[in-house]
Design a protein around this motif. Structure first.
Motif, PDB file in Angstrom:
ATOM      1  N   ALA A 267       0.892  -1.094  -0.088  1.00  0.00           N
ATOM      2  CA  ALA A 267      -0.075  -0.018  -0.005  1.00  0.00           C
ATOM      3  C   ALA A 267       0.860   1.106  -0.126  1.00  0.00           C
ATOM      4  N   ASP A 268       1.966   1.270   0.595  1.00  0.00           N
ATOM      5  CA  ASP A 268       2.766   2.383   0.827  1.00  0.00           C
ATOM      6  C   ASP A 268       3.441   2.526  -0.461  1.00  0.00           C
ATOM      7  N   ILE A 269       3.986   1.514  -1.207  1.00  0.00           N
ATOM      8  CA  ILE A 269       4.577   1.719  -2.679  1.00  0.00           C
ATOM      9  C   ILE A 269       3.541   2.450  -3.378  1.00  0.00           C
ATOM     10  N   ALA A 270       2.125   1.799  -3.313  1.00  0.00           N
ATOM     11  CA  ALA A 270       1.208   2.564  -4.147  1.00  0.00           C
ATOM     12  C   ALA A 270       0.967   3.896  -4.049  1.00  0.00           C
ATOM     13  N   MET A 271       1.120   4.089  -2.835  1.00  0.00           N
ATOM     14  CA  MET A 271       0.843   5.692  -2.402  1.00  0.00           C
ATOM     15  C   MET A 271       2.098   6.344  -2.859  1.00  0.00           C
ATOM     16  N   TYR A 272       3.180   5.833  -2.766  1.00  0.00           N
ATOM     17  CA  TYR A 272       4.331   6.751  -3.487  1.00  0.00           C
ATOM     18  C   TYR A 272       4.233   6.886  -4.948  1.00  0.00           C
ATOM     19  N   ALA A 273       3.671   5.885  -5.601  1.00  0.00           N
ATOM     20  CA  ALA A 273       3.461   6.025  -7.181  1.00  0.00           C
ATOM     21  C   ALA A 273       2.152   7.093  -7.263  1.00  0.00           C
ATOM     22  N   ALA A 274       1.457   7.228  -6.412  1.00  0.00           N
ATOM     23  CA  ALA A 274       0.345   8.100  -6.353  1.00  0.00           C
ATOM     24  C   ALA A 274       0.981   9.511  -6.171  1.00  0.00           C
ATOM     25  N   LYS A 275       1.899   9.609  -5.425  1.00  0.00           N
ATOM     26  CA  LYS A 275       2.522  10.966  -4.970  1.00  0.00           C
ATOM     27  C   LYS A 275       3.529  11.217  -6.470  1.00  0.00           C
ATOM     28  N   GLU A 276       4.077  10.378  -6.908  1.00  0.00           N
ATOM     29  CA  GLU A 276       4.977  10.575  -8.045  1.00  0.00           C
ATOM     30  C   GLU A 276       4.177  11.083  -9.093  1.00  0.00           C
TER      31      GLU A 276
END
Ligand code: C2E
Ligand code: CA
Ligand code: CA
Length: 707
Positions: free
Chosen positions: A416-425
């Motif tokens: 979920a954290d990786i997906a969140m980073y992708a959303a941020k990027e």
């Protein structure tokens, strides 16, 4: 909307569900209701029962001991009385012996003078001469009496008598004395034996034996029982002492109960504190993980769990600008909002900093998580006001659904954290569902970041310059410095890719400073040319940004009047007050500030009014549309008119077509930049383009100019 300080009605319910969860995942020993019950049992087993049993045992032991003392007193007295009674018997025997010696037998007594053969020579019974023979009177005892020895007890009618023989010359006087009640009373007094009497033969007392050894009677008396007397006397004192003792024990138990309760409560508080986040009251990361673990363990087959991981965009800026107190209130308000949105159906937790997690269980978990993400974004879309200060944040949200391979809480949260980073990027304020490809992207980003670090350290980055021309004369009036990363491999990594990575991995400061110094050093030789350098919001928000710019100017000797810093509107959105402060600082240094990429994202005319920008750059996307979208044209025209009214110059970016120029010039645009004039080129090429400076760029085959 000021929900930060409100206590919301759902909080109680939520807290209960948290406690319930804590119990289920073993974070807490027990839920609150069970807890107090088990606490009582715990106390009963650990403190009350042992103390009570010990106290009772001590009390019983003391009672036993006291009783033993009393009984011992009775026993000793009885033994003493026994010996005394034996002395009484000796005394009686002495009486009998004396009677035989003196011949005085007293009332009811008898004396017989007998010769050696046992023939009665003289007889006196009860003081009168009698014709009775000794043989008649004493029967079979006579033989023993003739032999001498101890006086003998005999039954005389219903009374006890004692007989003894004493020599009288050749003969023998045998006397029998009756033991009268008077004599017994006297002896009773003398020997301090109460109620001394002869009784039917029996167990206790002193047995009175005949010459033949059979029991004639028993000498008895009434025991004084001093132990019983003492017991009677001290009964109240002992009862009071034991009551006092039990009271003290009760008091100690009560005090232990208080201590135990306090310890239990502080333990319960410590447990609660270890699973809840102190600021927001939501479960903390540890407890979120435990809850996830419990949910994953409970499911058999395909796990039905989704986790939503939200990170606030722009939180740091609010915190930096308004201070921690407002930052905390913002977090509380966000936590309250998120928890409210769960409506008690899902668990929301704070995983640290500005990161929140929400768990979704049940067969609709995927759908619920996706819908919830939209609700969070909608909720955050409305700015929050704290003491008149507007804080606007959004959320980058990552969602991971549990599947067979991620049946581990840590792993699911990481996804979920990786997906969140992708959303941020991908531009913040959006949601991204985890997919394995993101792993590669993340891994890729990590290796890009590490290579980029090396490139910055070894100064392997390059800077190219794209001319900016005057709308009327088409002469170069300025250049925009654009960073380049010459890559050894075939792969080209454009700034659009590596700038966000540099921002994320903390490399943007050094990268930006390198470009600034490099560009200032090169542009110093281009007389009268304005140099535009891009600054990412991360750089711009650095409190030392103005200082760094000054350092670059000092090191290169570049004229600040010819320097422009380009920033995007993201800077303002994230932090308005700071933006103006930094603009002011730069203005003091006589450096200009340009609002870049106008027309994308949050573009707002309001920002133009509020902030003292020197120039506005219309984004390529806006410029592209003007020829075929009348609305875009009107927007561009309106924007330029407004900028003009505010005294701002306007540069149009991404000019690729001659026909765009005419329209934009008519609208009032003062500068152009785009491939039509030149692609970004190296410093040497710029120097050649400027020499001779009167060369108009539009005449050049700019498309062939490649770096
Ligand atoms: P930007 O500031 O909007 O820069 C303009 C971008 O548009 C440049 O891309 C430029 O090559 C491109 N461009 C210019 N004219 C045209 C045109 O006519 N057509 C098309 N299609 N594109 C045109 P570049 O160099 O790839 O930079 C991309 C972005 O990377 C920049 O956008 C800027 O935001 C960022 N960037 C580049 N260099 C730096 C830097 O040194 N520091 C920071 N912080 N950001 C930088
Ligand atoms: Ca720019
Ligand atoms: Ca731009």
């Amino acid at each position: 909307m000021q929900i930060g300080t409100k206590v919301l009605p759902w909080q109680g319910k939520f807290q209960t569900s948290l406690n319930f969860f804590c119990f289920h995942v073993g974070l807490s020993n027990s839920p609150p209701m069970r807890s107090s019950r088990s606490f009582v049992v715990d106390f009963a087993l650990k403190v009350f029962a042992p103390s009570f049993l010990a106290a009772t045992a001590i009390a019983l032991f003391l009672l036993y001991l006291i009783n033993g003392i009393f009984e011992e007193a009775n026993r000793l007295d009885r033994a003493f009385a026994q010996r005394t009674a034996e002395s009484v018997v000796l005394t009686l025997r002495g009486d009998a012996a004396r009677a035989a010696e003196t011949g005085s037998t007293g009332i009811g007594g008898a004396s017989f003078l007998v010769d050696k053969s046992g023939r009665t020579l003289d007889a006196t019974v009860n003081g009168q001469r009698s014709g009775l023979t000794a043989s008649d009177y004493f029967g079979r005892n006579l033989a023993t009496l003739l032999e001498g020895g101890d006086p003998l007890f005999l039954l005389s009618g219903s009374d006890i008598a004692l007989a003894a023989g004493e020599p009288r010359g050749e003969n023998r006087l045998i006397a029998a004395t009756r033991i009268t009640a008077d004599r017994l009373r006297t002896l009773s007094r003398q020997f301090a034996l109460d109620n001394l009497r002869f009784d039917v033969p029996g167990e206790d007392g002193v047995a009175i034996l005949s010459a033949l050894g059979s029991a004639v009677a028993t000498l008895r008396w009434s025991d004084r029982l001093p132990g019983d007397i003492a017991r009677q006397k001290y009964r109240h004192i002992v009862t009071a002492a034991l009551t006092g003792f039990m009271f003290v024990v009760g008091l100690l138990i009560y005090m232990s109960w208080r201590g135990f309760k306090d310890a239990h409560e502080s333990k319960a508080r410590a447990i609660a504190a270890s699973v809840t986040d102190g600021l927001t009251g939501l479960p903390n990361r540890r407890s979120v993980l435990a809850l996830m673990g419990a949910a994953l363990r409970q499911t058999c087959g395909e796990p039905a769990l989704s986790v939503l991981y939200a990170n606030l965009d722009g939180f740091k800026e609010v915190n930096d600008a308004y201070g921690r107190e407002i930052g905390d209130r913002l977090l509380k308000a966000t936590a309250a909002g998120i928890a409210f949105l769960t409506q008690g159906r899902h668990v929301a937790g704070r995983c640290g900093g500005d990161e929140f997690a929400v768990l979704f269980e049940g067969h609709d978990h995927r759908h619920d998580a996706l819908r919830f993400a939209t609700h969070v974004n909608d909720f955050l879309a409305a700015p929050m006001v704290f003491d008149g200060r507007v804080a606007s944040v959004s959320a980058s949200i990552g969602i991971a659904h549990a599947d067979g391979a991620s049946a581990d809480a840590e792993e699911l949260l990481r996804r979920a954290d990786i997906a969140m980073y992708a959303a941020k990027e991908n531009g913040r304020n959006r949601m991204q569902v985890y997919e394995p490809a993101l792993e590669f992207q993340r891994e890729d980003n990590r290796s890009i970041a590490s290579e980029l670090r090396g490139a910055i350290d070894q100064r392997r980055l390059g800077v190219v310059y794209q001319p900016i021309v005057d709308a009327r004369t088409r002469r170069i009036t300025g250049v925009e410095a654009l960073v380049r990363w010459p890559f050894e491999s075939d792969r080209t990594i454009t700034p659009d890719i590596f700038i966000p990575i540099a921002e994320e991995y903390g490399l943007i400061e050094s990268l930006g400073f390198f470009v600034l110094c490099e560009a200032c050093a090169a542009a110093k030789h281009w007389d009268g040319i304005t140099l535009s350098v891009n600054a990412s919001p991360v750089q711009f928000m650095n409190p030392a940004f103005a200082e760094l710019v000054q350092r670059a100017l000092d090191e290169t000797g570049f004229d600040p009047m010819h320097l422009e810093i380009e920033v995007t509107e993201g800077v303002i959105i994230d932090n308005a007050q700071r933006t103006q402060a930094i603009i002011d600082q730069l203005h003091k240094m006589r450096v200009s500030v340009v609002l870049d990429d106008f027309g994308t994202g949050y573009s707002s005319i309001g920002h133009l009014r509020r902030f003292k920008f020197d120039k506005l750059k219309l984004d390529r996307s806006m410029v592209q549309d003007i020829l075929h979208k009348p609305a875009s044209l009107r927007l561009v025209q309106g924007t330029i008119a407004m900028a003009d009214a505010l005294g701002l110059r306007v540069t149009a970016e991404g000019i690729e077509d001659e026909s765009q120029i005419a329209v934009l010039r008519l609208a009032g645009c003062s500068q152009f930049q785009g491939y039509l004039f030149s692609r970004p080129v190296d410093a040497a090429r710029i120097a050649r383009l400027l020499n001779p400076p009167e060369t108009a760029l539009a005449e050049w085959p700019s498309r062939s100019v490649k770096f």
